[in-house]
Design an enzyme around this catalytic site. Structure first.
Site, PDB file in Angstrom:
ATOM      1  N   GLU A  66       0.793  -1.235   0.000  1.00 29.60           N
ATOM      2  CA  GLU A  66       0.000   0.000   0.000  1.00 29.60           C
ATOM      3  C   GLU A  66       0.824   1.284   0.000  1.00 29.60           C
ATOM      4  OE1 GLU A  66      -2.821  -0.439   3.228  1.00 29.60           O
ATOM      5  OE2 GLU A  66      -3.522  -2.363   2.483  1.00 29.60           O
TER       6      GLU A  66
ATOM      7  N   HIS B 142     -10.361  -5.853  -2.354  1.00 29.95           N
ATOM      8  CA  HIS B 142     -11.450  -5.672  -1.389  1.00 29.95           C
ATOM      9  C   HIS B 142     -12.578  -4.979  -2.163  1.00 29.95           C
ATOM     10  CE1 HIS B 142      -9.086  -7.016   1.987  1.00 29.95           C
ATOM     11  NE2 HIS B 142      -8.124  -6.166   1.675  1.00 29.95           N
TER      12      HIS B 142
ATOM     13  N   ASP C  35     -12.218 -10.129  -0.861  1.00 27.28           N
ATOM     14  CA  ASP C  35     -13.514 -10.231  -0.178  1.00 27.28           C
ATOM     15  C   ASP C  35     -14.474  -9.298  -0.906  1.00 27.28           C
ATOM     16  OD1 ASP C  35     -12.513  -7.826   0.927  1.00 27.28           O
ATOM     17  OD2 ASP C  35     -12.505  -8.566   2.981  1.00 27.28           O
TER      18      ASP C  35
ATOM     19  N   GLU D   5      -6.186 -10.570  -1.217  1.00 29.16           N
ATOM     20  CA  GLU D   5      -7.011 -10.303  -0.022  1.00 29.16           C
ATOM     21  C   GLU D   5      -8.481 -10.225  -0.412  1.00 29.16           C
ATOM     22  OE1 GLU D   5      -5.581  -6.939   2.257  1.00 29.16           O
ATOM     23  OE2 GLU D   5      -3.487  -7.452   1.913  1.00 29.16           O
TER      24      GLU D   5
ATOM     25  N   ASN E 172       2.030  -5.232  -3.201  1.00 30.56           N
ATOM     26  CA  ASN E 172       0.631  -5.525  -2.881  1.00 30.56           C
ATOM     27  C   ASN E 172      -0.143  -4.235  -2.594  1.00 30.56           C
ATOM     28  OD1 ASN E 172      -1.358  -7.631  -2.139  1.00 30.56           O
ATOM     29  ND2 ASN E 172      -1.151  -6.862  -0.038  1.00 30.56           N
TER      30      ASN E 172
HETATM   31  O1  9MR Z   1      -7.580  -7.926   8.463  1.00 28.40           O
HETATM   32  C1  9MR Z   1      -6.656  -7.112   9.134  1.00 28.40           C
HETATM   33  C2  9MR Z   1      -7.258  -6.614  10.431  1.00 28.40           C
HETATM   34  O2  9MR Z   1      -7.437  -7.693  11.336  1.00 28.40           O
HETATM   35  C3  9MR Z   1      -6.355  -5.555  11.053  1.00 28.40           C
HETATM   36  O3  9MR Z   1      -7.010  -5.000  12.177  1.00 28.40           O
HETATM   37  C4  9MR Z   1      -6.027  -4.494  10.031  1.00 28.40           C
HETATM   38  C5  9MR Z   1      -5.118  -3.456  10.662  1.00 28.40           C
HETATM   39  O4  9MR Z   1      -4.560  -2.607   9.750  1.00 28.40           O
HETATM   40  O5  9MR Z   1      -5.421  -5.078   8.907  1.00 28.40           O
HETATM   41  C6  9MR Z   1      -6.278  -5.960   8.246  1.00 28.40           C
HETATM   42  O6  9MR Z   1      -5.666  -6.464   7.066  1.00 28.40           O
HETATM   43  C7  9MR Z   1      -5.330  -5.494   6.070  1.00 28.40           C
HETATM   44  C8  9MR Z   1      -4.123  -6.011   5.347  1.00 28.40           C
HETATM   45  O7  9MR Z   1      -3.093  -6.287   6.248  1.00 28.40           O
HETATM   46  C9  9MR Z   1      -3.658  -5.044   4.289  1.00 28.40           C
HETATM   47  N1  9MR Z   1      -4.727  -4.671   3.390  1.00 28.40           N
HETATM   48  C10 9MR Z   1      -5.970  -4.253   4.017  1.00 28.40           C
HETATM   49  C11 9MR Z   1      -6.424  -5.304   5.027  1.00 28.40           C
HETATM   50  C12 9MR Z   1      -7.771  -4.926   5.598  1.00 28.40           C
HETATM   51  O8  9MR Z   1      -7.691  -3.751   6.338  1.00 28.40           O
END
Ligand code: 9MR
Length: 349
Positions: A172, A253, A283, A281, A216
């Site tokens: 990101e 997402h 969903d 990722e 990513n």
């Molecule tokens: O799913 C993850 C969640 O449990 C955490 O609280 C969050 C914190 O930043 O991160 C989520 O996963 C993220 C991933 O690491 C990177 N892309 C976005 C995902 C969803 O927020």
């Protein structure tokens, strides 16, 4: 610039059905009928996501949280359906190096050893991100930050050396909105400049030469979006200058109405640069047949491109999804298969 058909992963793999026919013939001649019981007969549909994806040499993974591994249905569903995993939070900087130079791998190791015992592929997530970054990192001088970055990569990748299929090296880094190529302002850009991405990829290649190195991001699903074009230009530039990069992760997402019409074209344009593409990722918020259709389209877009090597959904059950209320996953809160599950399985088959 076209894809090199001789490059690793560039050619089409033989369909597993063909191999199974040959194996079935050989075993049949030997009369070892029982040996066939566990495999899918040629031409038949596979009954799980992982097995269905494996027919074309792909994986189907899920993000897993170590904290849910005491839920036996969660683990049973993971083991039954998936042949790959991404630790949801356990490999992030705040989890692995909460204070400078002191590394912790207990939770991530729990996921990794389980996955290894089941022969699953493991995606490492993530080495360099602006989020879930402990405050000590932000307080460092430029010189210290640079050495902390390399030290972090060396230690985390070193700990898992040889065990990780692909690492999300940088996560990101591009900004939402703005001109093509704009990076998000972070401690990384502020102290190391835009070259921090290249520095991270070079350090990562040295730390584990056998892991695939991915960039990513989210909102890079539309082939023509500014953010997508920025990532595309970076990958093209890295390939031209020999900066090591092997894959692009489309987080994806999405919502049932937001799958871009050019989603497959987008995967294909990255693949044409000579990198693998992984949906990392996935969903999709929604319900019923509209959600199922969106999942089907995403799945078909991946299987249509030879270098789209696998799909990971960002969780197993809606009850643990980070998008609570969106019900974006393939299993409902009681681990029932949703319409979206059947659409994905059919598309993989
Ligand atoms: O799913 C993850 C969640 O449990 C955490 O609280 C969050 C914190 O930043 O991160 C989520 O996963 C993220 C991933 O690491 C990177 N892309 C976005 C995902 C969803 O927020």
């Amino acid at each position: 610039m076209g894809e090199n058909p001789l490059s690793a992963g560039g050619g089409r793999r033989p369909r597993a059905g063909t191999r199974r026919l040959l194996v079935a013939g050989a075993l049949g001649a030997l009369g070892t009928v029982t040996a066939l019981a566990a495999s899918v007969p040629a031409g038949a549909a596979a009954g799980t996501l992982g097995a269905a994806a494996a027919q074309s040499g792909r994986y189907y993974g899920a993000a897993i949280a170590a904290g849910h591994m005491n839920d036996s249905t969660y683990v049973a569903t993971w083991d039954r359906e998936f042949n790959a995993v991404t630790p949801e939070n356990e490999m992030k900087w705040d989890a692995t190096e909460p204070s400078r130079g002191s590394f912790r791998f207990t939770s991530a190791d729990q996921i990794v050893s389980h996955a290894q015992s089941k022969g699953m592929k493991i995606r490492g997530h993530t080495l360099v991100w602006h989020n879930q970054l402990p405050s000590w990192v932000s307080g460092l001088s430029t010189t210290d930050l640079r050495s902390a970055l390399v030290n972090h990569i060396n230690n985390v990748m070193g700990h898992y050396k040889g065990k990780i299929y692909a690492w999300d090296v940088v996560n990101e880094a591009f900004a939402d909105g703005g001109a093509v190529g704009t990076l998000r302002s972070s401690v990384w850009t502020q102290k190391l400049g835009n070259g921090f991405i290249e520095e991270a990829f070079r350090a990562a290649r040295a730390a584990d030469p056998n892991a695939k190195l991915c960039y990513n991001d989210y909102n890079i699903d539309d082939a023509n979006a500014n953010k997508t074009r920025g990532v595309y230009n970076m990958v093209k530039d890295f390939k031209a200058r020999g900066v090591p990069i092997d894959c692009v992760g489309l987080q994806s997402h999405l919502s049932q109405g937001s799958v871009p019409s050019n989603y497959q074209q987008n995967i294909a344009q990255f693949a044409a640069l000579g990198v693998d593409v992984q949906i990392t990722e996935l969903d999709i918020g929604g319900s019923g047949s509209a959600q199922a259709d969106a999942y089907r389209r995403v799945t078909q877009a991946c299987t249509a491109v030879p270098r789209c090597t696998g799909i990971t959904v960002w969780g197993i059950t809606d009850k643990y999804s980070w998008r609570s209320g969106d019900n974006p996953l393939l299993f409902d809160g009681n681990y029932n298969k949703k319409q979206a599950y059947t659409a994905v399985l059919d598309a993989l088959n």
